[in-house]
Design an enzyme around this catalytic site. Structure first.
Site, PDB file in Angstrom:
ATOM      1  N   GLU A  85       0.790  -1.223   0.000  1.00 43.46           N
ATOM      2  CA  GLU A  85       0.000   0.000   0.000  1.00 43.46           C
ATOM      3  C   GLU A  85       0.830   1.284   0.000  1.00 43.46           C
ATOM      4  O   GLU A  85       0.406   2.292  -0.566  1.00 43.46           O
ATOM      5  CB  GLU A  85      -0.928   0.015   1.231  1.00 43.46           C
ATOM      6  CG  GLU A  85      -2.006  -1.049   1.224  1.00 43.46           C
ATOM      7  CD  GLU A  85      -3.149  -0.699   0.281  1.00 43.46           C
ATOM      8  OE1 GLU A  85      -3.103   0.382  -0.339  1.00 43.46           O
ATOM      9  OE2 GLU A  85      -4.078  -1.511   0.149  1.00 43.46           O
ATOM     10  N   SER A 345     -23.144 -29.678  53.517  1.00 39.76           N
ATOM     11  CA  SER A 345     -22.162 -29.848  54.591  1.00 39.76           C
ATOM     12  C   SER A 345     -20.882 -29.051  54.369  1.00 39.76           C
ATOM     13  O   SER A 345     -19.930 -29.195  55.135  1.00 39.76           O
ATOM     14  CB  SER A 345     -21.802 -31.332  54.730  1.00 39.76           C
ATOM     15  OG  SER A 345     -22.930 -32.082  55.101  1.00 39.76           O
TER      16      SER A 345
END
Length: 697
Positions: A85, A345
């Site tokens: 680019e 428990s």
């Protein structure tokens, strides 16, 4: 077409001319300031502790736009991008006159676009101010904006704008969103073929979408690869391999890890663009898979929750709120880790811890597991049998109900709840009101899995309960880590739970853990810890329905051990504190050999002062001198040891060796066997301890 080419050629030529003539600056004066705020708006991204994406959120219009910097992408992607680019990106000041002139000349000579004249900075300007027209004025505007950007931002800063704004087809914007959608990975781990495809897409994002037009995408990728080869960025073999690599033909789903936490943190911080959590993405993914598999094995309406905590910091390493957030039949949207459920428990260890701290019992204290009645309440063990005479250690390891209720009767249910709440552990009683009863020992209250994880992490930390942290940037003061019990009592419990029977085919002694099954088989819970990590798990129906046969030992316990295995390291036991009393049931001080049922329940209120060594003081230098004994060599004189406070009988120790046990008086004598430093310790009947270090000469 010819008209558009001519206009574009004229535009790039005009820009080159304006750059030389200075008219560009006069045009710039007519423009409004660049709206940088809009360009910096990104999707909310939730990251893990290492920076990996846990979850991202779209804009209201459905667009994905994730932030990315130069450090977030593979360096070769940037090399390919600039080679294709903008070769002189690092050298120009926003507009490249050479590229613009060359583009204009090539276009006029061939009648078609051979190379673009726009720099990456100009493309960023176009992305910040999107316009559909392709005129000389639009190109001039981009040039002005590009120069403006170059004046205010570094090259890497401009690249960051491009990496976050470039279009990739559909609702994808930015290289990070595209990399996750097309390859399911972060852009820092791209292959050459993947990087080349992402370089090619923004030029024509809709026409080259690989999920719709794979052949066009492949062709565009090939042009990028050939350009990279021509410019020496890749070799021939690497180019051929990249050209042969498949093109993705479908989009992947975006990450959805720790979805409940991510949603909650975003709701709590709506203005934050990026949220960095303490979650470890790798561990989170592994535990989510584990929870999903465990729930599916049990039944169609079952969900699961897992919370993993770093003991040293309180940071939550994993938070699985449901077996499958997308499964409506499992109510996946419900965060079960933060739902109030019965722990069964699983609260018994905290009863024992308070009993140890108060001097009511020791791990080797003998308890009775026999039919017992408290008014109308007659607790029974889960298997409806009784073990008879057992030690506290065995009673807790076997999760016997009667001994736990007996200890709670002495500690006091209200005292247990008050201590839990004072430590920041939220517990809720049934809504029918009334005073807390002995049934809370067996799960007759509610708490959240996150609070249960906090409480167990407190046992691993010597009694100090950590505040849970989900954000890396959050700071929690030390005052937010209150102590539930003293270190010796916490260690007694940890040592007992480390010896609890492991699930079938699981390594024994790996972790300290406890399970809990709620009344009616509605909840199966397990929580465990080693020195570094605490994990709590839950299985059940989100609507609270009963699941026949849902036993924590057979379901939650194996899940807990598998979760610890996902940590990928050996488990270490918690650090042993000083002052613990090592004894058998027969050698314990007499008050600790059996549970003293006549002990006042407000024993703690009767203690006028804490246990302290009154003499000698800490750090003292003591000159005992020498004395003759029966014509033998001279030896050091005896040293008086004095204590204050605490509950007799007392046990005195020097350098870890007992000097006197079962002393009802608060004074004893000790004869040193030589000069040097000595550490003196005293332990009372409730397990409290004090230590001093002195020097003898």
């Amino acid at each position: 077409m010819i008209r558009r080419l001519a206009a574009t050629a004229g535009a790039v030529a005009l820009v080159a001319a304006l750059l030389a003539g200075g008219a560009l600056w006069r045009f710039a004066a007519s423009l409004q300031p660049l709206d940088l705020a809009a360009a910096r708006q990104y999707s909310t991204v939730v990251l893990d502790r290492h920076g990996a994406v846990l979850r991202a959120f779209t804009f209201d219009d459905g667009r994905w736009r994730l932030p990315a910097t130069v450090a977030d992408v593979d360096p070769r992607f940037l090399d390919l991008l600039m080679a294709y680019e903008d070769r002189r990106f690092r050298r120009h000041h926003g507009v490249d006159p050479l590229a613009a002139s060359r583009a204009a000349i090539q276009m006029l000579a061939t009648g078609r676009i051979v190379s673009g004249g726009s720099t990456l900075t100009m493309q960023v300007a176009r992305l910040m101010e999107p316009r559909t027209e392709r005129t000389m004025a639009a190109k001039l505007r981009q040039a002005v904006r590009a120069i403006e950007l170059e004046r205010h931002f570094s090259k890497d800063g401009i690249l960051a704008f491009y990496l976050g704004l470039a279009p990739y087809g559909g609702n994808l914007e930015g290289v990070r969103a595209a990399s996750l959608a097309y390859f399911g990975k972060e852009p820092r781990r791209l292959s050459v073929a993947e990087a080349a495809l992402l370089v090619a897409l923004p030029q024509s994002p809709e026409a080259r979408r690989p999920d719709r037009f794979p052949e066009q995408a492949r062709a565009a990728r090939g042009r990028v690869l050939k350009r990279a080869f021509e410019r020496g960025l890749i070799g021939a073999a690497e180019m051929e391999a990249a050209l042969a690599a498949p093109v993705p033909t479908a989009r992947r789903s975006f990450p959805m890890l720790a979805a409940h936490v991510a949603q909650a943190e975003r709701a709590a911080n709506p203005e934050a663009g990026t949220l960095r959590l303490t979650i470890d993405a790798g561990l989170q993914a592994g535990l989510e898979t584990l929870a999903r598999e465990a729930a599916r094995r049990i039944g169609p309406q079952i969900s699961a929750a897992i919370v993993a905590v770093d003991n040293s910091t309180g940071e939550v390493l994993a938070h699985v709120g449901a077996a499958d957030i997308m499964a409506s039949e499992r109510a996946g949207w419900v965060d079960a880790a933060k739902a109030v459920r019965s722990p069964g428990s699983a609260l018994k260890p905290f009863i024992y811890a308070l009993a140890f701290e108060a001097g009511l019992a020791h791990p080797e204290t003998v308890l009775e597991d026999r039919p017992t009645r408290y008014g109308l309440y007659a607790p029974e063990n889960f298997d409806q049998t009784f073990q008879g005479t057992v030690t506290a250690r065995k009673a807790l390891q076997l999760s016997l109900n009667v001994p736990a209720v007996a200890l709670l009767a002495e500690v006091g249910p209200a005292h247990l709840l008050a201590r839990l709440r004072a430590a920041g552990v939220a517990v809720e009683l049934p809504k029918d009101g009334g005073e807390p009863g002995l049934a809370i020992a067996l799960g007759g209250l509610g708490t959240r899995l996150t609070d249960l994880a906090r409480a167990y992490a407190g046992l691993a930390r010597g009694g100090k309960v950590p505040a849970l942290r989900y954000r890396l940037d959050s700071e929690i003061p030390a005052a937010a880590e209150p102590a539930f019990v003293q270190p010796v009592a916490a260690w007694y419990v940890a040592d007992i739970l480390r010896g609890a029977p492991a699930p079938h085919n699981a390594p024994a002694g790996r972790i300290a853990y406890k399970t809990g099954t709620s009344y009616g088989y509605r909840d199966a819970v397990a929580a465990g810890f080693d020195r570094n990590t605490t994990i709590a798990v839950w299985l059940g129906r989100p609507d609270g329905g009963a699941v026949p046969g849902l036993l924590a030992r057979n379901t939650a316990a194996p899940l807990l051990f598998e979760a610890f295995a996902r940590l990928g390291r050996d488990s270490l036991p918690v650090i042993v504190p000083e002052g613990r009393l090592t004894a058998t049931s027969a050698t314990l001080p007499p008050p600790l050999r059996h549970l003293r049922r006549d002990t006042p329940r407000n024993l703690m209120a009767m203690i006028s002062a804490p246990l302290r060594i009154a003499f000698p003081p800490d750090g003292a230098l003591i000159d005992l001198g020498l004395e003759q004994e029966g014509g033998q060599d001279a030896v050091l004189q005896e040293l008086a040891l004095k204590a204050s406070g605490g509950i007799p009988p007392l046990t005195w120790m020097v350098n870890g060796r007992p000097v006197e046990q079962g002393a009802l008086r608060r004074e004893t004598r000790w004869r040193p066997d030589g000069e040097g430093f000595a550490r003196l310790s005293v332990i009372d009947a409730r397990g409290s301890t004090d230590n001093v270090t002195v020097r003898i000469r």
